[in-house]
Design an enzyme around this catalytic site. Structure first.
Site, PDB file in Angstrom:
ATOM      1  N   ASP A  82       0.819  -1.209   0.000  1.00  0.00           N
ATOM      2  CA  ASP A  82       0.000   0.000   0.000  1.00  0.00           C
ATOM      3  C   ASP A  82       0.854   1.259   0.000  1.00  0.00           C
ATOM      4  O   ASP A  82       1.971   1.274   0.540  1.00  0.00           O
ATOM      5  CB  ASP A  82      -0.915  -0.013   1.230  1.00  0.00           C
ATOM      6  CG  ASP A  82      -2.144   0.855   1.055  1.00  0.00           C
ATOM      7  OD1 ASP A  82      -2.604   0.999  -0.090  1.00  0.00           O
ATOM      8  OD2 ASP A  82      -2.655   1.372   2.068  1.00  0.00           O
ATOM      9  N   VAL A 231      -8.761  -1.283   5.555  1.00  0.00           N
ATOM     10  CA  VAL A 231      -8.921  -1.175   7.013  1.00  0.00           C
ATOM     11  C   VAL A 231      -7.564  -1.424   7.660  1.00  0.00           C
ATOM     12  O   VAL A 231      -6.943  -2.457   7.431  1.00  0.00           O
ATOM     13  CB  VAL A 231      -9.948  -2.193   7.548  1.00  0.00           C
ATOM     14  CG1 VAL A 231      -9.957  -2.189   9.077  1.00  0.00           C
ATOM     15  CG2 VAL A 231     -11.339  -1.890   7.014  1.00  0.00           C
TER      16      VAL A 231
END
Length: 289
Positions: A82, A231
């Site tokens: 990410d 999340v």
């Protein structure tokens, strides 16, 4: 089953109007906790690491553990890097076996964002690795990337369309009002903007800053086209708080098996709740279970 490219996983989720949760994992233990939750609910899932976690645990080690866990729990599993701004780290992750990477050049002007994304798409297009890119600026803190609230910028639908056309990126993360971390108040999500962006592009969209967003808002985002829901903070807070509570209740209990069991239970409960919110439970075909 092993690790899979997230491209077909997310395309299928988009077509079926459910989401797939991408959970940030910060330890080898948490990889198994997330996959156990996904297996219980017969759901696909994405394991996600920050650049900081890669530097701490090393990409090769993360891939080995994630691959072993995915084979053990036997649910469709992707492994995503990410918010990476460093091309060399992206190459390291792909070589190690990551099935998805994010090139985050959203802090640069549009043209440079396009060029940097094109470079990564060219690297990964023959390797069956998903690429994610961001338009606009999602506020909050993600490792060393800090975007102040006043600097956060929402993505423009017309630019999203042009960006996807120019780069060929298969997954897009548009800034739509969410932020990384836990919100001080209710997040100001621009649902109309999501709808316009989803109508402008034919690729799955990604919701960054999915922690602590109200359930009904997450469901609405998914229905509008957000196929991947990130999340991080809520998951790590859940198991960290469980460990802290263990030592408050039993300060002399130093057995890692005791406090990690409580962390595991908290992590699995949190992961299952997020999977249920995006509607991906019971979507794994029988051949996988």
């Amino acid at each position: 089953m092993g690790l899979q490219s997230t491209t077909p996983m997310l395309q299928k989720a988009k077509a079926n109007k459910h989401g797939i949760v991408a959970f940030n994992v910060h330890s080898f233990d948490s990889i198994f906790w997330v996959l156990e939750a996904a297996a219980e609910l017969k759901s696909p899932v994405i394991l996600q690491t920050t650049v900081g976690t890669v530097k701490s645990l090393k990409a090769d080690n993360i891939v080995r553990v994630a691959r072993a866990a995915a084979e053990h729990f036997n649910v469709p599993t992707g492994l995503h890097l990410d918010h990476c701004t460093d091309y060399s780290v992206i190459k390291e992750a792909i070589r190690a076996g990551y099935t998805s990477v994010m090139i985050d050049a959203s802090m640069h002007p549009f043209e440079e964002n396009v060029a940097r994304t094109q470079e990564v798409v060219a690297l990964a297009k023959t390797l069956n690795v998903n690429i994610e890119a961001e338009l606009g600026k999602v506020g909050g803190v993600e490792d060393d990337i800090v975007v102040a609230e006043e600097d956060a910028q929402k993505a423009i639908p017309e630019e999203c369309k042009r960006f996807v056309e120019l780069t060929g990126v298969p997954t897009l993360a548009p800034a739509i009002g969410t932020a990384h971390g836990i919100y001080k108040g209710k997040p100001d999500i621009d649902f109309k903007r999501i709808e316009e962006i989803a109508a402008s592009v034919d690729v799955p969209l990604v919701l960054h800053g999915g922690s602590a967003v109200p359930e009904e808002d997450v469901r609405h985002c998914v229905q509008l086209g957000m196929a991947k829901v990130n999340v991080s903070t809520e998951l790590k807070n859940a198991y960290s708080e469980a460990i802290r509570q263990h030592f408050i209740d039993s300060p002399e209990s130093l057995d890692p098996r005791a406090y990690l069991q409580k962390a595991k239970e908290a992590a699995i409960e949190m992961a299952k709740s997020k999977i249920q919110i995006v509607g991906s439970e019971n979507t794994v075909v029988p051949a996988f279970v």
